[in-house]
Design a protein around this motif. Sequence first.
Motif, PDB file in Angstrom:
ATOM      1  N   ALA A  11     -13.837 -22.482 -19.586  1.00 34.85           N
ATOM      2  CA  ALA A  11     -14.953 -21.622 -19.977  1.00 34.85           C
ATOM      3  C   ALA A  11     -14.510 -20.434 -20.838  1.00 34.85           C
ATOM      4  CB  ALA A  11     -15.662 -21.104 -18.734  1.00 34.85           C
ATOM      5  N   LEU A  12     -13.216 -20.204 -20.943  1.00 35.99           N
ATOM      6  CA  LEU A  12     -12.685 -19.073 -21.697  1.00 35.99           C
ATOM      7  C   LEU A  12     -12.676 -19.388 -23.193  1.00 35.99           C
ATOM      8  CD1 LEU A  12     -11.271 -16.288 -21.657  1.00 35.99           C
ATOM      9  CD2 LEU A  12      -9.117 -17.528 -21.490  1.00 35.99           C
ATOM     10  N   GLN A  13     -13.282 -18.503 -23.998  1.00 35.48           N
ATOM     11  CA  GLN A  13     -13.294 -18.642 -25.451  1.00 35.48           C
ATOM     12  C   GLN A  13     -12.625 -17.434 -26.081  1.00 35.48           C
ATOM     13  OE1 GLN A  13     -16.962 -19.197 -27.469  1.00 35.48           O
ATOM     14  NE2 GLN A  13     -17.814 -20.516 -25.893  1.00 35.48           N
ATOM     15  N   CYS A  14     -11.949 -17.660 -27.220  1.00 35.30           N
ATOM     16  CA  CYS A  14     -11.386 -16.540 -27.968  1.00 35.30           C
ATOM     17  C   CYS A  14     -11.150 -16.972 -29.410  1.00 35.30           C
ATOM     18  CB  CYS A  14     -10.095 -16.030 -27.335  1.00 35.30           C
ATOM     19  SG  CYS A  14      -8.771 -17.230 -27.347  1.00 35.30           S
ATOM     20  N   ARG A  15     -11.110 -15.991 -30.319  1.00 36.81           N
ATOM     21  CA  ARG A  15     -10.799 -16.259 -31.710  1.00 36.81           C
ATOM     22  C   ARG A  15      -9.314 -16.588 -31.800  1.00 36.81           C
ATOM     23  NH1 ARG A  15     -14.586 -17.445 -34.968  1.00 36.81           N
ATOM     24  NH2 ARG A  15     -13.404 -16.643 -36.685  1.00 36.81           N
ATOM     25  N   ILE A  16      -8.945 -17.435 -32.744  1.00 34.97           N
ATOM     26  CA  ILE A  16      -7.560 -17.854 -32.920  1.00 34.97           C
ATOM     27  C   ILE A  16      -6.994 -17.169 -34.156  1.00 34.97           C
ATOM     28  CG2 ILE A  16      -6.049 -19.818 -33.403  1.00 34.97           C
ATOM     29  CD1 ILE A  16      -8.151 -21.575 -31.970  1.00 34.97           C
ATOM     30  N   ILE A  17      -5.815 -16.597 -34.027  1.00 34.96           N
ATOM     31  CA  ILE A  17      -5.131 -15.997 -35.173  1.00 34.96           C
ATOM     32  C   ILE A  17      -4.493 -17.132 -35.959  1.00 34.96           C
ATOM     33  CG2 ILE A  17      -3.293 -14.455 -35.926  1.00 34.96           C
ATOM     34  CD1 ILE A  17      -3.770 -12.845 -33.377  1.00 34.96           C
ATOM     35  N   SER A  18      -4.775 -17.191 -37.250  1.00 31.02           N
ATOM     36  CA  SER A  18      -4.268 -18.289 -38.070  1.00 31.02           C
ATOM     37  C   SER A  18      -2.740 -18.277 -38.109  1.00 31.02           C
ATOM     38  CB  SER A  18      -4.820 -18.194 -39.488  1.00 31.02           C
ATOM     39  OG  SER A  18      -4.214 -17.127 -40.182  1.00 31.02           O
ATOM     40  N   PRO A  19      -2.127 -19.441 -38.283  1.00 30.51           N
ATOM     41  CA  PRO A  19      -0.665 -19.496 -38.364  1.00 30.51           C
ATOM     42  C   PRO A  19      -0.101 -18.618 -39.484  1.00 30.51           C
ATOM     43  CG  PRO A  19      -1.551 -21.694 -38.069  1.00 30.51           C
ATOM     44  CD  PRO A  19      -2.721 -20.782 -38.301  1.00 30.51           C
ATOM     45  N   ARG A  20      -0.769 -18.570 -40.627  1.00 35.47           N
ATOM     46  CA  ARG A  20      -0.275 -17.737 -41.732  1.00 35.47           C
ATOM     47  C   ARG A  20      -0.328 -16.254 -41.371  1.00 35.47           C
ATOM     48  NH1 ARG A  20       1.284 -21.186 -45.279  1.00 35.47           N
ATOM     49  NH2 ARG A  20       0.082 -23.040 -45.772  1.00 35.47           N
TER      50      ARG A  20
END
Length: 61
Positions: A11-20
């Motif tokens: 149920a946990l959502q979060c924005r992902i930091i791009s690899p670059r």
Amino acid sequence: MLDASVGRIGALQCRIISPRAQIEIKQMMPVWVPGRPRRRKDAEDITRLEVALGEQDARPA
């Protein structure tokens, strides 16, 4: 920096930091925070991310 998709674990959502963006942060942290030493772990992470991006770019669409 948070231009990648939203990640989810259960149920946990979060924005992902791009690899670059991760690469840039690891390269620039000693510049942005004077006196902070360059860490071997960061160099290894940068290499790992760059290899993964290269493999990803080589995959057929």
